[in-house]
Design an enzyme around this catalytic site. Structure first.
Site, PDB file in Angstrom:
ATOM      1  N   ASP A  72      38.696 -45.349   4.603  1.00 32.49           N
ATOM      2  CA  ASP A  72      38.621 -43.958   4.594  1.00 32.49           C
ATOM      3  C   ASP A  72      37.751 -43.748   3.162  1.00 32.49           C
ATOM      4  O   ASP A  72      37.963 -42.481   2.676  1.00 32.49           O
ATOM      5  CB  ASP A  72      40.018 -43.353   4.328  1.00 32.49           C
ATOM      6  CG  ASP A  72      41.129 -44.107   3.480  1.00 32.49           C
ATOM      7  OD1 ASP A  72      42.244 -43.641   3.501  1.00 32.49           O
ATOM      8  OD2 ASP A  72      40.730 -44.951   3.016  1.00 32.49           O
ATOM      9  N   LYS A 121      46.376 -51.759   8.665  1.00 32.83           N
ATOM     10  CA  LYS A 121      45.003 -52.477   8.888  1.00 32.83           C
ATOM     11  C   LYS A 121      45.225 -53.798   8.290  1.00 32.83           C
ATOM     12  O   LYS A 121      44.842 -54.817   9.139  1.00 32.83           O
ATOM     13  CB  LYS A 121      44.050 -51.860   7.967  1.00 32.83           C
ATOM     14  CG  LYS A 121      42.756 -52.239   8.126  1.00 32.83           C
ATOM     15  CD  LYS A 121      41.664 -51.665   7.206  1.00 32.83           C
ATOM     16  CE  LYS A 121      42.294 -51.488   5.673  1.00 32.83           C
ATOM     17  NZ  LYS A 121      42.693 -52.263   4.856  1.00 32.83           N
TER      18      LYS A 121
END
Length: 292
Positions: A130, A18
Site C-alpha cells: 500500500d 501478507k
C-alpha cells in the site's frame, strides 16, 4: 544448463496478513523439499520472524551502514527447515526512501550470484503493497519476480490496495514487468466475504489462488515465533497453506489484470455496502447477496 529459479512476489497492504501468508508458503515449500529464500522487503524488517523463532535479523541496509564491504552471506540467515532469510530493511525514520532497501539488497545478491550458489528453487519477495514508491515497485517493474500474487481480504482498503497493484502491473506489463498470478483471499470466514472477493477477481480478470480462513492456530503459532506449518503441521490451517503452496508450485502462466478505475471501484464498493445492509436486515437471503 543452470536450473531456473522461480521468483515470486507477494504484495498486500499493511496488516492484511501478507507476511504470515508468505512465511507459511515458504515453510510449506521447504517441507515439500524445495530450497527457499524469503526476502523481506518491508522497512519494519519482520517478514522472516516466524521462520526464526521470533528473532529479528540484521538487515541489508543496517549492515551496509556498519561495514564498508558487505558479503551477501553477511545478511543471509537460516531459518526453519533450512529456509534462507533476508531482510532488506529501511532508512532511519523520516530519512530517505523506504524502497531503497529493496533496490540495494537485490543488487547485492544478484552481483554476488547468491541465488545460483545456494541452488535455490524459490525466491519469495514479501513486499508492502500500500505504498506507491519506486523501490517497492522494483520486483514488478524490473521483472525480478516472474509471478506476482496479492493478499487481500473483503475489506475495501485491502481491495483498493490490490487494485492499485493491478494498475502497476498493467503499466509495466509492456516493458517486461512481472505479471499477476492471482489473489490470495485471507481471513475468509463469512460467505459474503468470499462473494465480495470472487466478484472483485471476476471484474479484474484474475483468479483466486486460495481462500485462507482466519484461525486461532495462526495466532498461537505466531505467539511462539513460528509459522503454523512448524507449530501445528497437522492442523486444518496448515493444510490450507500447503494447498496454496502446491498451487504456486503448479502455477506457470501469469497474466495482465484489468484494474478498475477509482470511480468504478468506489461505485462497486458502494453497491456491495447496500447488499450487506440488506443481508443484515434480512431483506435478502445470504445465497442471493452475490447475485444482485
Amino acid at each position: 544448463m543452470a536450473k531456473k529459479i522461480k521468483q515470486i512476489a507477494i504484495y498486500g497492504k499493511g496488516g492484511i496478513g501478507k507476511s504470515t501468508t508468505t512465511s507459511n508458503i515458504s515453510a510449506a515449500l521447504s517441507v515439500a523439499g524445495y530450497k527457499v529464500m524469503q526476502f523481506g522487503c518491508d522497512p519494519k524488517s519482520d517478514s522472516t520472524n516466524t521462520l526464526r523463532g521470533g528473532e529479528y535479523i540484521p538487515t541489508v541496509l543496517d549492515t551496509l551502514r556498519d561495514k564498508q564491504i558487505v558479503r551477501a552471506h553477511d545478511v543471509i540467515f537460516e531459518g526453519f527447515n533450512g529456509i534462507y532469510c533476508v531482510e532488506a530493511g529501511g532508512p532511519a525514520p523520516g530519512v530517505g526512501c523506504a524502497g531503497r532497501g529493496i533496490i540495494t539488497s537485490v543488487s547485492l545478491l544478484k552481483q554476488q550470484k547468491v541465488f545460483e550458489e545456494l541452488d535455490l528453487d524459490y525466491v519469495i519477495y514479501d513486499v508492502l503493497g500500500d505504498v506507491v514508491c519506486g523501490g517497492f515497485a522494483v520486483p514488478v517493474r524490473e521483472g525480478i519476480a516472474e509471478h506476482v500474487f496479492t493478499v487481500t481480504s473483503a475489506d475495501f482498503m485491502a481491495i483498493y490496495a490490490a487494485n492499485n497493484l493491478f494498475k502497476g502491473i498493467h503499466k509495466y506489463s509492456t516493458e517486461g514487468g512481472a505479471l499477476l498470478g492471482g489473489v490470495i483471499a485471507n481471513s475468509i470466514n463469512a460467505p459474503y466475504a468470499k462473494d465480495i472477493v470472487d466478484d472483485f477477481v471476476a471484474r479484474t480478470h484474475t483468479q483466486v489462488m486460495e481462500y485462507v480462513p482466519r484461525s486461532v492456530s495462526v495466532t498461537q503459532a505466531e505467539l511462539q515465533g513460528k509459522t503454523t506449518i512448524e507449530a501445528d503441521p497437522d492442523s486444518n490451517q496448515a493444510k490450507v497453506y500447503k494447498s496454496l503452496a502446491q498451487k504456486i508450485i503448479n502455477h506457470t502462466e501469469s497474466k495482465v489484470p484489468a484494474p478498475m478505475e477509482t470511480s468504478e471501484l468506489r461505485q462497486w464498493a458502494a453497491e456491495w455496502g447496500k447488499q450487506l445492509v440488506a443481508l443484515e436486515s434480512g431483506l435478502i437471503a445470504p445465497a442471493a447477496a452475490g447475485n444482485l
